[in-house]
Design a protein around this motif. Sequence first.
Motif, PDB file in Angstrom:
ATOM      1  N   GLN A   7     -10.219   1.052  -3.748  1.00  0.00           N
ATOM      2  CA  GLN A   7      -9.481   0.137  -4.623  1.00  0.00           C
ATOM      3  C   GLN A   7      -8.019   0.569  -4.741  1.00  0.00           C
ATOM      4  O   GLN A   7      -7.109  -0.265  -4.669  1.00  0.00           O
ATOM      5  N   ILE A   8      -7.801   1.847  -4.914  1.00  0.00           N
ATOM      6  CA  ILE A   8      -6.429   2.353  -5.017  1.00  0.00           C
ATOM      7  C   ILE A   8      -5.670   2.067  -3.734  1.00  0.00           C
ATOM      8  O   ILE A   8      -4.538   1.563  -3.757  1.00  0.00           O
ATOM      9  N   LYS A   9      -6.286   2.372  -2.589  1.00  0.00           N
ATOM     10  CA  LYS A   9      -5.610   2.148  -1.302  1.00  0.00           C
ATOM     11  C   LYS A   9      -5.345   0.668  -1.067  1.00  0.00           C
ATOM     12  O   LYS A   9      -4.302   0.307  -0.525  1.00  0.00           O
ATOM     13  N   PHE A  10      -6.270  -0.197  -1.457  1.00  0.00           N
ATOM     14  CA  PHE A  10      -6.077  -1.636  -1.301  1.00  0.00           C
ATOM     15  C   PHE A  10      -4.800  -2.081  -2.009  1.00  0.00           C
ATOM     16  O   PHE A  10      -3.949  -2.753  -1.423  1.00  0.00           O
ATOM     17  N   TYR A  17       2.798  -2.419  -0.835  1.00  0.00           N
ATOM     18  CA  TYR A  17       3.664  -2.015   0.289  1.00  0.00           C
ATOM     19  C   TYR A  17       4.062  -3.232   1.125  1.00  0.00           C
ATOM     20  O   TYR A  17       5.241  -3.426   1.431  1.00  0.00           O
ATOM     21  N   PHE A  18       3.100  -4.073   1.471  1.00  0.00           N
ATOM     22  CA  PHE A  18       3.413  -5.241   2.292  1.00  0.00           C
ATOM     23  C   PHE A  18       4.205  -6.293   1.514  1.00  0.00           C
ATOM     24  O   PHE A  18       5.030  -6.992   2.098  1.00  0.00           O
ATOM     25  N   ILE A  19       4.005  -6.406   0.220  1.00  0.00           N
ATOM     26  CA  ILE A  19       4.835  -7.301  -0.592  1.00  0.00           C
ATOM     27  C   ILE A  19       6.281  -6.804  -0.589  1.00  0.00           C
ATOM     28  O   ILE A  19       7.221  -7.598  -0.464  1.00  0.00           O
ATOM     29  N   THR A  65      11.573  -1.453   4.601  1.00  0.00           N
ATOM     30  CA  THR A  65      11.507  -1.815   6.009  1.00  0.00           C
ATOM     31  C   THR A  65      10.318  -1.102   6.628  1.00  0.00           C
ATOM     32  O   THR A  65      10.036   0.052   6.307  1.00  0.00           O
ATOM     33  N   PHE A  66       9.624  -1.816   7.497  1.00  0.00           N
ATOM     34  CA  PHE A  66       8.444  -1.226   8.113  1.00  0.00           C
ATOM     35  C   PHE A  66       8.851  -0.200   9.164  1.00  0.00           C
ATOM     36  O   PHE A  66       9.692  -0.461  10.010  1.00  0.00           O
ATOM     37  N   THR A  95       2.708   5.675   3.051  1.00  0.00           N
ATOM     38  CA  THR A  95       1.833   4.797   2.280  1.00  0.00           C
ATOM     39  C   THR A  95       0.367   5.133   2.526  1.00  0.00           C
ATOM     40  O   THR A  95      -0.436   5.178   1.597  1.00  0.00           O
ATOM     41  N   LEU A  96       0.033   5.420   3.774  1.00  0.00           N
ATOM     42  CA  LEU A  96      -1.345   5.742   4.127  1.00  0.00           C
ATOM     43  C   LEU A  96      -1.827   7.013   3.433  1.00  0.00           C
ATOM     44  O   LEU A  96      -2.940   7.088   2.938  1.00  0.00           O
TER      45      LEU A  96
END
Length: 145
Positions: A87-90, A96-98, A106-107, A115-116
């Motif tokens: 749940q935390i990682k989700f 992150y993607f937002i 920037t990716f 992030t991982l």
Amino acid sequence: MEKKVERSSNIELLRIIMMIVIIAHHFVVNSGITKLYDFNNITGNMIFLQIFGFAGKAMINGFLLISGYFMIKGKTSFKKILRLYLQIKFYVFIIYFIMIFLGYETFSLVSFSKTLFSMIRGVNVGFSATFFLLYLLMPFINKLV
């Protein structure tokens, strides 16, 4: 037969109020609005923001106390630990993607790997990693109690 869990609606309401105050606290502390304070001209808005800035810290502590109260009665299992971690990682990846979509981030492979591994890198890992560690230590804390 599964044991039915009785919900404490008054404590659930308290937790919801605490979450709202914590979000307001993060807005006050992290938005930069405190740089606009003029202590020579104190306004009602300034006092209101100071109260939210202060109350957020107390609400975080209260939230942990309520969580500890409910955790002391529960059993910790690998399934529960894995579910909390996922749940935390989700939510970490969603945020992150937002942030990438909105242009605040920037990716790159470096930012993606941060992030991982966000819960295990560095000293300032945040509330979610601290709560996860508390969840892992709960069986030992229960033995001490």
